[in-house]
Scaffold this active site. Structure first.
Site, PDB file in Angstrom:
ATOM      1  N   LYS A   1       0.902  -1.192  -0.126  1.00  0.00           N
ATOM      2  CA  LYS A   1      -0.136   0.225  -0.028  1.00  0.00           C
ATOM      3  C   LYS A   1       0.815   1.045   0.193  1.00  0.00           C
ATOM      4  CE  LYS A   1      -3.999  -1.430   2.661  1.00  0.00           C
ATOM      5  NZ  LYS A   1      -4.919  -1.435   1.817  1.00  0.00           N
TER       6      LYS A   1
ATOM      7  N   ARG B   1     -10.707 -10.978   1.321  1.00  0.00           N
ATOM      8  CA  ARG B   1     -11.431 -12.008   0.978  1.00  0.00           C
ATOM      9  C   ARG B   1     -10.959 -13.414   0.782  1.00  0.00           C
ATOM     10  NH1 ARG B   1     -11.661  -8.356  -4.626  1.00  0.00           N
ATOM     11  NH2 ARG B   1     -11.619  -6.816  -3.040  1.00  0.00           N
TER      12      ARG B   1
END
Ligand code: BES
Ligand code: ZN
Ligand code: ZN
Length: 500
Positions: A277, A351
């Site tokens: 990130k 996920r």
């Protein structure tokens, strides 16, 4: 951790020094003040001078010389639009004002518009007080801690209420305190730095809850080897870049009723992995275990409060880190249900961990219903903003009752669709599916939810994307403080309590 919660004398002690008066728009505020005539007139004059109109958010404080020392008059907006949740949030804002002005002993009174659900009156009063009193000050100096004042005395004046009704308010207050204790735990876990909260910290916390539950709650923890044996390749793929061993934590509350699984995303730090990130997106990523912390907060409450359900809580805890061992973009992992996943972006890690958890829950626990809480996508924040949770699911009745619970508790959520055509973007040329969809305008919150739905076979399931509401980087508002918020604890407890 929650020692802080016991400092207040909450309920029906002698009067508090500061009287909080709720005033509606379009009424003569001076007339309804509860002081002697001279004081009422003085406050009225001050309200006039400040052009106080009763609009929501207005606040005028006046020093008085009655049995009270200060009167704080708070605008509540239109009477027609008023409800218990507005009252709760208004009180929380006012309590915060009082703290800032060193007014630590307050009186709040009952008035008709609050309605006849006396238990809810007590619950919301307590929730307002405790949540407004919350500070995350573990790392502050003793001096700074001393400077920050909490409300230590709250008197509730029942006014027209009968003794039996006051008793119900008191019961509500006790319940509200219990709720707040759960939320304190959630907030504390989310607020602590990621270097202090690892998967095994969450494991320890689950064990502590079980110990304190006097046998009501049991915990089982699967380590890496056990997860491997079960075939949880997606979850372990995320964990493999980190020095911290993953912990797959399963709590069990053996109540009588429907079997419900609560699943909380528990990434103790989300660096993005090799798909690192950018710095500004990483700043708050200690909060990526907020779903798991919410489940722990709920179980803390269940250790002392019974609901008509059998509840499992699952935290697939791990850290998402880059390293020589880390998963690489393009890797293919195989999930517990046998599906292969091409991992094109290691930052879409939640996920992956949830995929194996949903399959695990369905296969081994066989619940009637699964609810996951996950700080899953930035896209959900783009869609709904910071304050609203995105809700997805495969059963309209369950969605409706969860939405009802959310409305009752003043935790905002909004349904989003699971339109199948977006799932096309999750097709992979080399595996059964890939872990990201189609880029900027692909409905990222929806494709993430569709990805999860591939790991739910026949069970009723709700996915709550709490990426926005779980953490507040800005100023506090209502019962929402700065930092970890504990969003979801109130709503889920209310949902579980109403199950038939
Ligand atoms: N933990 C983040 C989502 C998130 C973002 C939570 C901001 C709270 C605030 C999640 O793991 C993530 O990184 N999602 C990616 C998905 C993308 C790579 C498809 C995102 O939202 O950018
Ligand atoms: Zn991520
Ligand atoms: Zn994440």
């Amino acid at each position: 951790m929650t020692g802080r919660i016991n400092i207040q004398k909450l309920g029906f002690p002698a009067r508090g020094e500061t009287f909080i008066h709720i005033a509606f728009e379009g009424t003569d505020h001076g007339l309804s003040l509860p002081f002697d005539e001279k004081t009422n007139q003085r406050i009225s004059a001050k309200l006039k001078q400040r052009e106080f109109s009763g609009k929501e958010g207005e606040l005028v404080s006046v020093d008085v010389d009655t049995p009270y020392k200060t009167a704080v008059v708070v605008g509540a907006g239109k009477e027609k639009e008023f409800n218990l949740i507005k009252w709760r949030n208004l009180l929380a804002d006012t309590f915060r004002y009082c703290r800032a002005h060193k007014l630590t002993s307050v009186t709040v009174s009952y008035f008709d518009i609050l309605g006849k659900n006396y238990f809810a009156v007590g619950q919301n009063l307590a929730v307002a007080l405790y949540l407004a009193n919350y500070d995350f000050d573990f790392y502050k100096s003793e001096e700074a801690k001393k400077k920050s004042k909490r409300i230590i005395n709250l008197a509730f004046s029942g006014g027209p209420l009968l003794t039996s009704q006051v008793k119900v308010v008191q019961e509500g207050i006790e319940y509200g305190k219990l709720l707040a204790e759960g939320i304190y735990l959630t907030r504390d876990l989310v607020n602590q730095p990621a270097s202090h909260v690892h998967p095994d910290t969450l494991e320890e916390q689950a064990i502590t809850i079980a110990k304190e539950s006097k046998g009501k709650i049991k915990v089982e923890v699967l380590d890496e080897n056990e997860c491997r044996k079960l075939g949880m390749g997606a979850y372990l793929g995320v964990a493999q870049g980190s020095e911290q061993p993953p912990k797959f934590i399963v709590l069990h509350y053996a109540g009588v009723g429907k079997k419900i699984c609560l699943i909380g995303k528990s990434i103790t730090f989300d660096s993005g992995g090799l798909s690192l990130k950018p710095p500004e997106h990483m700043e708050t990523m200690k909060m990526d275990m907020a779903g798991g912390a919410t489940v722990l907060g709920i179980f803390k409450i269940l250790s002392r409060y019974d609901v008509p359900a059998e509840v499992y809580g699952i935290l697939p805890a791990c850290e998402n880190m880059p390293s020589g061992h880390a998963m690489k973009p393009g890797d293919i992992v195989t999930a517990l249900n046998g599906k292969s996943i091409e991992v094109l972006n290691t930052d879409a890690e939640g996920r992956l961990t949830l995929a194996d958890t949903l399959s695990y829950a369905e296969k081994y626990l066989k619940p009637e219903m699964m609810i996951d809480l996950a700080t899953l996508t930035g896209a959900c924040i783009v869609a709904l903003g910071k304050n609203i949770t995105g809700m997805f699911g495969n059963d309209q009745k369950t969605l409706d009752s969860l939405e009802k619970a959310a409305n009752t508790e003043g935790e905002d959520l909004w349904p989003l669709p699971l339109y199948k055509y977006y799932a096309k973007s999750l097709k992979s040329p080399v595996a059964d599916l890939k872990n990201i969809g189609g880029g900027k305008y692909s409905g990222g919150a929806i494709t993430a939810a569709l990805f999860l739905s591939d790991f739910v076979d026949k069970t009723k399931w709700i996915h709550l994307d709490i990426a926005g509401p779980a953490f507040n980087e800005n100023e506090p508002y209502g019962v929402v403080n700065h930092g970890g918020t504990g969003w979801g604890v109130l709503m889920i407890l209310s949902f579980l309590s109403r199950l038939k």
